[in-house]
Write a protein that holds these residues in place. Structure first.
Motif, PDB file in Angstrom:
ATOM      1  N   PRO A 139     -74.455 -44.461   7.009  1.00 53.88           N
ATOM      2  CA  PRO A 139     -75.625 -43.592   7.110  1.00 53.88           C
ATOM      3  C   PRO A 139     -76.783 -44.285   7.822  1.00 53.88           C
ATOM      4  O   PRO A 139     -76.940 -45.500   7.720  1.00 53.88           O
ATOM      5  CB  PRO A 139     -75.986 -43.321   5.646  1.00 53.88           C
ATOM      6  CG  PRO A 139     -74.745 -43.551   4.882  1.00 53.88           C
ATOM      7  CD  PRO A 139     -74.022 -44.635   5.611  1.00 53.88           C
ATOM      8  N   ASP A 140     -77.575 -43.501   8.555  1.00 54.83           N
ATOM      9  CA  ASP A 140     -78.781 -44.066   9.155  1.00 54.83           C
ATOM     10  C   ASP A 140     -79.943 -43.999   8.181  1.00 54.83           C
ATOM     11  O   ASP A 140     -81.012 -44.515   8.457  1.00 54.83           O
ATOM     12  CB  ASP A 140     -79.131 -43.329  10.455  1.00 54.83           C
ATOM     13  CG  ASP A 140     -79.276 -41.827  10.247  1.00 54.83           C
ATOM     14  OD1 ASP A 140     -78.501 -41.266   9.453  1.00 54.83           O
ATOM     15  OD2 ASP A 140     -80.162 -41.231  10.871  1.00 54.83           O
ATOM     16  N   PHE A 141     -79.744 -43.351   7.044  1.00 53.15           N
ATOM     17  CA  PHE A 141     -80.802 -43.305   6.035  1.00 53.15           C
ATOM     18  C   PHE A 141     -80.841 -44.619   5.267  1.00 53.15           C
ATOM     19  O   PHE A 141     -79.845 -45.329   5.177  1.00 53.15           O
ATOM     20  CB  PHE A 141     -80.544 -42.187   5.028  1.00 53.15           C
ATOM     21  CG  PHE A 141     -80.519 -40.817   5.649  1.00 53.15           C
ATOM     22  CD1 PHE A 141     -81.690 -40.207   6.058  1.00 53.15           C
ATOM     23  CD2 PHE A 141     -79.320 -40.147   5.823  1.00 53.15           C
ATOM     24  CE1 PHE A 141     -81.672 -38.949   6.631  1.00 53.15           C
ATOM     25  CE2 PHE A 141     -79.288 -38.885   6.397  1.00 53.15           C
ATOM     26  CZ  PHE A 141     -80.467 -38.284   6.805  1.00 53.15           C
ATOM     27  N   VAL A 142     -82.015 -44.922   4.724  1.00 54.85           N
ATOM     28  CA  VAL A 142     -82.147 -46.045   3.809  1.00 54.85           C
ATOM     29  C   VAL A 142     -81.934 -45.474   2.396  1.00 54.85           C
ATOM     30  O   VAL A 142     -82.238 -44.307   2.152  1.00 54.85           O
ATOM     31  CB  VAL A 142     -83.551 -46.668   3.959  1.00 54.85           C
ATOM     32  CG1 VAL A 142     -83.786 -47.750   2.934  1.00 54.85           C
ATOM     33  CG2 VAL A 142     -83.725 -47.215   5.364  1.00 54.85           C
ATOM     34  N   THR A 143     -81.402 -46.272   1.491  1.00 52.64           N
ATOM     35  CA  THR A 143     -81.220 -45.820   0.110  1.00 52.64           C
ATOM     36  C   THR A 143     -82.524 -45.212  -0.424  1.00 52.64           C
ATOM     37  O   THR A 143     -83.589 -45.821  -0.253  1.00 52.64           O
ATOM     38  CB  THR A 143     -80.847 -47.019  -0.791  1.00 52.64           C
ATOM     39  OG1 THR A 143     -79.788 -47.733  -0.189  1.00 52.64           O
ATOM     40  CG2 THR A 143     -80.445 -46.548  -2.177  1.00 52.64           C
TER      41      THR A 143
ATOM     42  N   ALA B 190     -72.591 -41.160   0.333  1.00 55.91           N
ATOM     43  CA  ALA B 190     -73.406 -40.034  -0.123  1.00 55.91           C
ATOM     44  C   ALA B 190     -74.829 -40.469  -0.470  1.00 55.91           C
ATOM     45  O   ALA B 190     -75.781 -39.722  -0.255  1.00 55.91           O
ATOM     46  CB  ALA B 190     -72.752 -39.363  -1.323  1.00 55.91           C
ATOM     47  N   TYR B 191     -74.982 -41.666  -1.019  1.00 56.81           N
ATOM     48  CA  TYR B 191     -76.311 -42.121  -1.430  1.00 56.81           C
ATOM     49  C   TYR B 191     -76.893 -43.157  -0.467  1.00 56.81           C
ATOM     50  O   TYR B 191     -77.881 -43.802  -0.793  1.00 56.81           O
ATOM     51  CB  TYR B 191     -76.256 -42.695  -2.855  1.00 56.81           C
ATOM     52  CG  TYR B 191     -75.920 -41.651  -3.883  1.00 56.81           C
ATOM     53  CD1 TYR B 191     -76.909 -40.834  -4.420  1.00 56.81           C
ATOM     54  CD2 TYR B 191     -74.603 -41.452  -4.285  1.00 56.81           C
ATOM     55  CE1 TYR B 191     -76.606 -39.857  -5.348  1.00 56.81           C
ATOM     56  CE2 TYR B 191     -74.281 -40.472  -5.220  1.00 56.81           C
ATOM     57  CZ  TYR B 191     -75.281 -39.679  -5.744  1.00 56.81           C
ATOM     58  OH  TYR B 191     -74.972 -38.702  -6.652  1.00 56.81           O
ATOM     59  N   ALA B 192     -76.268 -43.311   0.710  1.00 61.92           N
ATOM     60  CA  ALA B 192     -76.737 -44.284   1.695  1.00 61.92           C
ATOM     61  C   ALA B 192     -76.881 -45.667   1.053  1.00 61.92           C
ATOM     62  O   ALA B 192     -77.940 -46.279   1.077  1.00 61.92           O
ATOM     63  CB  ALA B 192     -78.063 -43.833   2.322  1.00 61.92           C
ATOM     64  N   MET B 193     -75.801 -46.125   0.429  1.00 61.73           N
ATOM     65  CA  MET B 193     -75.851 -47.396  -0.301  1.00 61.73           C
ATOM     66  C   MET B 193     -74.774 -48.372   0.183  1.00 61.73           C
ATOM     67  O   MET B 193     -74.236 -49.143  -0.618  1.00 61.73           O
ATOM     68  CB  MET B 193     -75.704 -47.134  -1.809  1.00 61.73           C
ATOM     69  CG  MET B 193     -76.926 -46.456  -2.409  1.00 61.73           C
ATOM     70  SD  MET B 193     -76.729 -46.065  -4.166  1.00 61.73           S
ATOM     71  CE  MET B 193     -76.711 -47.699  -4.897  1.00 61.73           C
TER      72      MET B 193
ATOM     73  N   ALA C 241     -76.771 -47.819  -9.113  1.00 68.32           N
ATOM     74  CA  ALA C 241     -75.792 -46.733  -9.160  1.00 68.32           C
ATOM     75  C   ALA C 241     -76.035 -45.816 -10.360  1.00 68.32           C
ATOM     76  O   ALA C 241     -75.867 -44.595 -10.272  1.00 68.32           O
ATOM     77  CB  ALA C 241     -74.377 -47.311  -9.208  1.00 68.32           C
ATOM     78  N   VAL C 242     -76.466 -46.404 -11.480  1.00 68.80           N
ATOM     79  CA  VAL C 242     -76.800 -45.586 -12.651  1.00 68.80           C
ATOM     80  C   VAL C 242     -77.921 -44.603 -12.282  1.00 68.80           C
ATOM     81  O   VAL C 242     -77.851 -43.398 -12.546  1.00 68.80           O
ATOM     82  CB  VAL C 242     -77.232 -46.467 -13.844  1.00 68.80           C
ATOM     83  CG1 VAL C 242     -77.842 -45.616 -14.954  1.00 68.80           C
ATOM     84  CG2 VAL C 242     -76.049 -47.266 -14.374  1.00 68.80           C
ATOM     85  N   GLU C 243     -78.945 -45.131 -11.622  1.00 69.05           N
ATOM     86  CA  GLU C 243     -80.063 -44.271 -11.209  1.00 69.05           C
ATOM     87  C   GLU C 243     -79.589 -43.193 -10.229  1.00 69.05           C
ATOM     88  O   GLU C 243     -80.010 -42.035 -10.313  1.00 69.05           O
ATOM     89  CB  GLU C 243     -81.165 -45.140 -10.574  1.00 69.05           C
ATOM     90  CG  GLU C 243     -82.308 -44.377  -9.927  1.00 69.05           C
ATOM     91  CD  GLU C 243     -83.205 -43.642 -10.915  1.00 69.05           C
ATOM     92  OE1 GLU C 243     -83.128 -43.928 -12.124  1.00 69.05           O
ATOM     93  OE2 GLU C 243     -83.975 -42.765 -10.464  1.00 69.05           O
ATOM     94  N   ALA C 244     -78.694 -43.575  -9.323  1.00 74.08           N
ATOM     95  CA  ALA C 244     -78.184 -42.604  -8.338  1.00 74.08           C
ATOM     96  C   ALA C 244     -77.522 -41.429  -9.059  1.00 74.08           C
ATOM     97  O   ALA C 244     -77.742 -40.273  -8.711  1.00 74.08           O
ATOM     98  CB  ALA C 244     -77.211 -43.278  -7.385  1.00 74.08           C
ATOM     99  N   LEU C 245     -76.716 -41.731 -10.082  1.00 78.53           N
ATOM    100  CA  LEU C 245     -76.025 -40.650 -10.779  1.00 78.53           C
ATOM    101  C   LEU C 245     -76.958 -39.857 -11.685  1.00 78.53           C
ATOM    102  O   LEU C 245     -76.803 -38.660 -11.862  1.00 78.53           O
ATOM    103  CB  LEU C 245     -74.855 -41.207 -11.599  1.00 78.53           C
ATOM    104  CG  LEU C 245     -73.637 -41.629 -10.774  1.00 78.53           C
ATOM    105  CD1 LEU C 245     -72.571 -42.225 -11.681  1.00 78.53           C
ATOM    106  CD2 LEU C 245     -73.058 -40.450 -10.000  1.00 78.53           C
TER     107      LEU C 245
ATOM    108  N   VAL D  84     -77.377 -34.649   2.848  1.00 81.58           N
ATOM    109  CA  VAL D  84     -76.209 -33.845   3.219  1.00 81.58           C
ATOM    110  C   VAL D  84     -76.640 -32.674   4.107  1.00 81.58           C
ATOM    111  O   VAL D  84     -75.983 -32.372   5.115  1.00 81.58           O
ATOM    112  CB  VAL D  84     -75.454 -33.345   1.968  1.00 81.58           C
ATOM    113  CG1 VAL D  84     -74.350 -32.379   2.352  1.00 81.58           C
ATOM    114  CG2 VAL D  84     -74.862 -34.518   1.199  1.00 81.58           C
ATOM    115  N   ALA D  85     -77.767 -32.036   3.751  1.00 80.77           N
ATOM    116  CA  ALA D  85     -78.258 -30.913   4.563  1.00 80.77           C
ATOM    117  C   ALA D  85     -78.567 -31.381   5.983  1.00 80.77           C
ATOM    118  O   ALA D  85     -78.300 -30.682   6.965  1.00 80.77           O
ATOM    119  CB  ALA D  85     -79.498 -30.306   3.919  1.00 80.77           C
ATOM    120  N   GLU D  86     -79.121 -32.583   6.081  1.00 86.73           N
ATOM    121  CA  GLU D  86     -79.452 -33.121   7.400  1.00 86.73           C
ATOM    122  C   GLU D  86     -78.182 -33.430   8.204  1.00 86.73           C
ATOM    123  O   GLU D  86     -78.081 -33.095   9.386  1.00 86.73           O
ATOM    124  CB  GLU D  86     -80.321 -34.376   7.230  1.00 86.73           C
ATOM    125  CG  GLU D  86     -80.759 -35.043   8.523  1.00 86.73           C
ATOM    126  CD  GLU D  86     -81.667 -34.183   9.396  1.00 86.73           C
ATOM    127  OE1 GLU D  86     -82.331 -33.269   8.853  1.00 86.73           O
ATOM    128  OE2 GLU D  86     -81.680 -34.401  10.620  1.00 86.73           O
TER     129      GLU D  86
END
Lengths: 159, 360
Positions: B12-16, B209-212, B249-253, B264-266
């Motif tokens: 991903p080009d996004f940052v977490t 999915a989470y840019a991680m 990862a806990v925070e992500a979920l 995802v929309a982007e």
């Protein structure tokens, strides 16, 4: 419709063709939809966010808290109108809490702004108190970070 | 080389998202610097378990059926090492992620590539698998949404593979790292199909999915025997996944879904833009349904996929990956990642158009 707005809000200069491709609609449909949004004033204007600091322009921004005595029948609206009609006034919000209106003003100097507040705003009938705060630095505006744009840090990796 | 636009990157080009990064920082401040349980922090395993009940209605016991790994890469490696005896064969639909075959070989197995066909939008069918089945076939290794093709398998497609696995008593390793990046319909989890939970080793993680990607955090879900065997390898080679990444990862979920959905929309908009772009250039491609790749056919250019990629980077400064990097059946295609900004995608398409007009 929501998606068109999301795309335009990020980049108002994007072409109709690109929006059409991204939403898998015809250019004609997109054009019509945008025209409708403009007509219904859902889209108010297409602005450019300028980093004036880099431009070297000296602009002073002040946030003014204003307390009001509401007026019969019109409440805060009539006074708000008197305030937002000034070109110097960029933004006006009605607020809950310790004050009533939050007004953002831009001017060339502290002196100019304080003069404007003292002579034009504080003197409006119904205004009971003003408190001015001068802005020192903008970090983020309308969702855009002003400095330190995060660069692409991805490195070459295989596979 | 200056001003290169890379459509080659698989990340991903996004940052977490900041809330995820911040939870890791907060954990460090409080002194979370130790090992965790070999299988991963209980909090994380509980969240993973809840996530699968919520999303796919399949229940994994956090104590015995979940293993947190250092990315899906580790999970894939130890899954294969846990199940393969020397000489066991693994059916691997192709084109596919390049590690599938390599890791099978490392584990002492024999990778058996099964070409998927473009006419079938790179899905795999039992009819295509059948001719490659032998007495030594141990498992099928699938990855949908697919890297590099962007293909997805719908429920009925997966059900056929499930029946095939059942009939021939095969283990299914399902790499679903791109599952959340599904744009047409919803992602179907292989383990959620009837009777498939025990037969499946489900691999997933947070990278895409989470840019991680850089956090190196993934997980494997499966029956207690296989997860137990994998845990043995994991504890001797890796001990545990980094605690910092597990906190994140806990925070992500718990709170990351809204950020993930925005990304995802982007991706979805970019996907449609690039699909439309290649269509207009006359480069055939089916519409990818997942991941962040499109896999257009370049044979009309008269070049091989390697020539195409090399000439394009030299003359137009656009980087992409030749399809043959993902197996022989990727010939005649190139992989383009759309994990990059809209402006860059548009510019890359213009350059590719220029490249094609110069060719003819």
């Amino acid at each position: 419709m929501k998606e068109i707005l999301e795309i335009l809000e990020k980049n108002a200069r994007i072409s109709i063709g690109e929006i059409a491709a991204m939403l898998q609609k015809s250019e004609y449909e997109i054009e019509n939809e945008i025209r409708r949004l403009e007509k219904e004033k859902i889209i108010l204007s297409y602005n450019t966010l300028i980093n004036r600091e880099l431009l070297g322009e000296d602009i002073v921004t002040a946030i003014i808290e204003i307390n009001l005595t509401p007026q019969r029948e019109v409440g805060f609206d009539a006074i708000a109108e008197k305030i937002y009609r000034f070109d110097e006034v960029r933004t006006v919000y009605l607020m809950s809490g310790n004050f009533d209106l939050l007004v953002i003003i831009e001017g060339k100097s502290l002196k100019e702004i304080s003069h404007f507040v003292a002579t034009r705003l504080a003197t409006i009938e119904g205004v009971t108190q003003t408190r001015s705060h001068f802005m020192l630095k903008a970090y983020k505006k309308d969702g855009i970070t002003i400095e330190n744009e995060e660069e692409d840090r991805r490195q070459v990796i295989s596979p | 080389m200056q001003d290169v636009i890379s459509l080659g990157v698989g990340e991903p080009d996004f940052v977490t998202p900041w809330s995820i990064r911040e939870s890791c920082v907060y954990g460090l401040e409080r002194g979370y610097t130790s090992y965790t349980a070999n299988r991963g922090m209980p909090e994380l395993r509980n969240e993973i378990s809840r996530h699968f009940v919520r999303r796919h209605e399949v229940e994994y016991n956090p104590d015995t059926e979940i293993l947190v790994t250092v990315g899906v890469s580790e999970a894939l490696d130890i899954a294969l090492r846990a199940i393969i005896n020397p000489g066991d064969e693994v059916l691997i639909p192709e084109p596919c992620y390049v590690s599938y075959q390599a890791c099978t070989t490392f584990a002492g197995g024999v990778p058996v590539p099964v070409p998927a066909k473009i006419e079938n939008e790179f899905r795999i069918t039992p009819e295509e698998l059948q001719p490659f089945l032998t007495t030594k076939t141990k498992a099928i290794l699938i990855g949908y949404p697919n890297n590099p093709t962007g293909a997805i398998m719908e429920r009925e497609d997966l059900q056929k593979i499930a029946d095939f696995a059942e009939q021939n008593d095969l283990i299914v390793i399902s790499d679903e790292i791109y599952g959340d990046l599904t744009y047409k319909g919803v992602h179907e989890c292989f383990a959620a199909l009837p009777k498939m939970k025990d037969r499946t080793i489900l691999l997933n993680g947070f990278s895409k999915a989470y840019a991680m990607t850089g956090w190196r955090i993934g997980y494997a879900l499966g029956n207690p025997d296989v997860i137990g065997a994998m845990t043995k390898i994991h504890q001797y080679t890796m001990l545990c996944a980094p605690i910092t990444a597990q906190l994140a990862a806990v925070e992500a979920l718990r709170h990351g879904e809204k950020y993930m959905k925005k990304m995802v929309a982007e991706y979805d908009r970019r996907r449609k833009l690039i699909y439309d772009g290649f269509k207009k250039l006359g480069m055939d491609s089916f519409e990818p349904g997942g991941a962040f790749y499109i896999f257009p056919n370049i044979t009309s250019s008269g070049l091989t996929s390697e020539e195409f990629a090399e000439k394009l980077i030299m003359s137009e400064h656009v980087a992409l990956v030749p399809g043959t990097a993902f197996g022989k059946s990727g010939a005649g295609h190139v992989r383009c990642s759309y994990a990059t900004g809209i402006e860059k995608i548009s510019e890359a398409l213009k350059r590719i158009e220029h490249f094609l007009t110069k060719l003819h």
